[in-house]
Design an enzyme around this catalytic site. Sequence first.
Site, PDB file in Angstrom:
ATOM      1  N   GLU A  38       0.871  -1.190   0.000  1.00 24.52           N
ATOM      2  CA  GLU A  38       0.000   0.000   0.000  1.00 24.52           C
ATOM      3  C   GLU A  38       0.909   1.242   0.000  1.00 24.52           C
ATOM      4  OE1 GLU A  38      -2.092   0.057   3.724  1.00 24.52           O
ATOM      5  OE2 GLU A  38      -3.504   1.614   3.099  1.00 24.52           O
ATOM      6  N   LYS A 109      -9.473   2.128  -2.001  1.00 29.81           N
ATOM      7  CA  LYS A 109      -9.670   1.447  -0.703  1.00 29.81           C
ATOM      8  C   LYS A 109     -11.028   1.784  -0.086  1.00 29.81           C
ATOM      9  CE  LYS A 109      -7.134   0.625   3.649  1.00 29.81           C
ATOM     10  NZ  LYS A 109      -5.908   0.989   4.401  1.00 29.81           N
ATOM     11  N   CYS A 142      -5.047  -3.524   2.424  1.00 21.63           N
ATOM     12  CA  CYS A 142      -4.774  -3.620   3.859  1.00 21.63           C
ATOM     13  C   CYS A 142      -6.016  -3.861   4.715  1.00 21.63           C
ATOM     14  CB  CYS A 142      -3.995  -2.379   4.306  1.00 21.63           C
ATOM     15  SG  CYS A 142      -3.038  -2.718   5.826  1.00 21.63           S
TER      16      CYS A 142
HETATM   17  C1  ACM Z   1      -3.951  -0.277   7.105  1.00 26.20           C
HETATM   18  O1  ACM Z   1      -5.061  -0.396   6.567  1.00 26.20           O
HETATM   19  N1  ACM Z   1      -2.958   0.349   6.521  1.00 26.20           N
HETATM   20  C2  ACM Z   1      -3.707  -0.874   8.425  1.00 26.20           C
END
Ligand code: ACM
Length: 263
Positions: A38, A109, A142
Amino acid sequence: MKAGFFQFPPVFGDVAGNVEKVGRALTAKQVDLLVLPELFNTGYQFVSKDEVTRLSEEVPFGFTTQKLIEMSKEKNVHIVAGLAERQGDFFFNSAVLTGPEGFVGVYRKTHLFFEENLWFSPGDSGFRVWDTPAGRIGIMICFDWFFPESARTLALQGADIIAHPSNLVLPYCPDSMPTRCLENRVFAVTADRTGKEQRGGKESLEFIGTSEIVSPSGKVLFRAGRQTEELGIVEIDVTEARNKELNRFNSLFRDRRKDFYRS
Ligand code: ACM
């Protein structure tokens, strides 16, 4: 096919340097799908909207996506990579998919973690799966893993492999992904970063490394160390993820009782 990740500690703000580092890691290796962490090109801990504005890029015409397309063409590899995306006045914690054919797609995301909420808008792309020569690739980023609906949605859309760019700080994900893979019968490549960031007087964030590649039967095929820089590559057969039969009586998706899953 060969699926892999590159785990390393990005240097905050050094976009060109972080991108170059990935290029160097790839030179000697053959891999069909490479997953990067990420926000691999910028680093994670933003401390102002100005920083986000300065370091974010348009997709697909920004510097980083164009470089990834070049790498994909040169090395004949599909790449999934997390970056900060700018669209007009909006910013997203996104991941792009590039391949030898050029730009393939972008995912934004869905579930933002902690202070990401200060800088980014919640993703509006929804979960998406792309049918590529390297298999049917779905993306989550993530913290999306914490919501089982993310992996399930990708599996229901036909994903063979979940590409999972990450910057993990909590310890739970590496031992949880085998369950996500087992319950959906998919492969997953979690590409985490290493190192620490403590910027602008904020609390120190220590990233846990431990990137991994997991099979549809929940087996960890490869797991990286907590602090090591590693290019992990495993040979996989994506068709394994297309068999959803559990035994003579049970089939993963056919047996779902959707009528009882409402709240
Ligand atoms: C995250 O979503 N970077 C923990």
